[in-house]
Design an enzyme around this catalytic site. Structure first.
Site, PDB file in Angstrom:
ATOM      1  N   GLU A  62      49.823  40.790  33.484  1.00  0.00           N
ATOM      2  CA  GLU A  62      51.258  40.663  33.723  1.00  0.00           C
ATOM      3  C   GLU A  62      52.026  40.153  32.502  1.00  0.00           C
ATOM      4  O   GLU A  62      53.251  40.213  32.457  1.00  0.00           O
ATOM      5  CB  GLU A  62      51.519  39.743  34.919  1.00  0.00           C
ATOM      6  CG  GLU A  62      51.077  40.304  36.244  1.00  0.00           C
ATOM      7  CD  GLU A  62      49.572  40.271  36.471  1.00  0.00           C
ATOM      8  OE1 GLU A  62      49.060  41.220  37.108  1.00  0.00           O
ATOM      9  OE2 GLU A  62      48.888  39.321  36.020  1.00  0.00           O
ATOM     10  N   HIS A  92      35.594  44.586  34.612  1.00  0.00           N
ATOM     11  CA  HIS A  92      36.953  44.068  34.712  1.00  0.00           C
ATOM     12  C   HIS A  92      37.378  43.328  33.441  1.00  0.00           C
ATOM     13  O   HIS A  92      38.524  43.421  33.023  1.00  0.00           O
ATOM     14  CB  HIS A  92      37.075  43.162  35.943  1.00  0.00           C
ATOM     15  CG  HIS A  92      38.472  42.745  36.247  1.00  0.00           C
ATOM     16  ND1 HIS A  92      39.436  43.620  36.680  1.00  0.00           N
ATOM     17  CD2 HIS A  92      39.068  41.530  36.178  1.00  0.00           C
ATOM     18  CE1 HIS A  92      40.576  42.973  36.857  1.00  0.00           C
ATOM     19  NE2 HIS A  92      40.378  41.709  36.562  1.00  0.00           N
TER      20      HIS A  92
END
Length: 154
Positions: A62, A92
């Site tokens: 983000e 990930h």
């Protein structure tokens, strides 16, 4: 022809600069310490508290979107990305590290605004703690130096 900054000491006077900081909250103890060290160095370089906007986001993925919003506001001379990605057992880690890094770079290139990337990408928490002080301070120095350099170049 004079070459900008060639052979000169870095320009680290931040008294006239406005700096935006985006801090990921994931691994908050580490990113909080990054922010603390970054803010201390900005103060040492003369950046006034009222010229710093410090926001937090959930995680490293983000960070670029908040940086982009700050860049589009035309209120800042430099931006700083703070975060910590610790390798886990899955892919990930690579996804978050690569995409957040690419996003931070894209904001800088698209906006021609310096963005100091202090999103740590480490194998374990011990490596993060070993880097947190210097990377936080380094991010502040990079932001100030690059803002001054780009000001000289334009």
């Amino acid at each position: 022809m004079r070459h900008a900054n060639q052979g000169e000491a870095p320009q680290l006077d931040g008294r006239h600069l406005k700096v935006g900081i985006v801090q990921a909250r994931f691994n908050a103890d580490i990113t909080g310490k990054l922010a603390e060290n970054c803010l201390a160095e900005l103060a040492a370089l003369g950046v006034h508290d009222e010229h710093i906007r410090h926001v937090t986001v959930p995680g490293a993925l983000e960070v670029p979107v908040a940086l982009q919003a700050m860049a589009e506001s035309d209120e800042f001379d430099a931006l700083i990305a703070l975060g910590c990605i610790i390798r886990g057992e899955t892919y990930h880690f690579e996804l978050v590290a690569n995409e957040s890094g690419a996003g931070v770079t894209r904001v800088a290139l698209d906006s021609t605004l310096p963005v100091a990337n202090a999103i740590l990408t480490v194998e374990n928490e011990a490596q993060a703690w070993a880097r947190v002080e210097e990377k936080g301070r380094d991010a502040a120095r990079v932001a100030v130096e690059m803002a001054n350099l780009l000001d000289d170049l334009t």
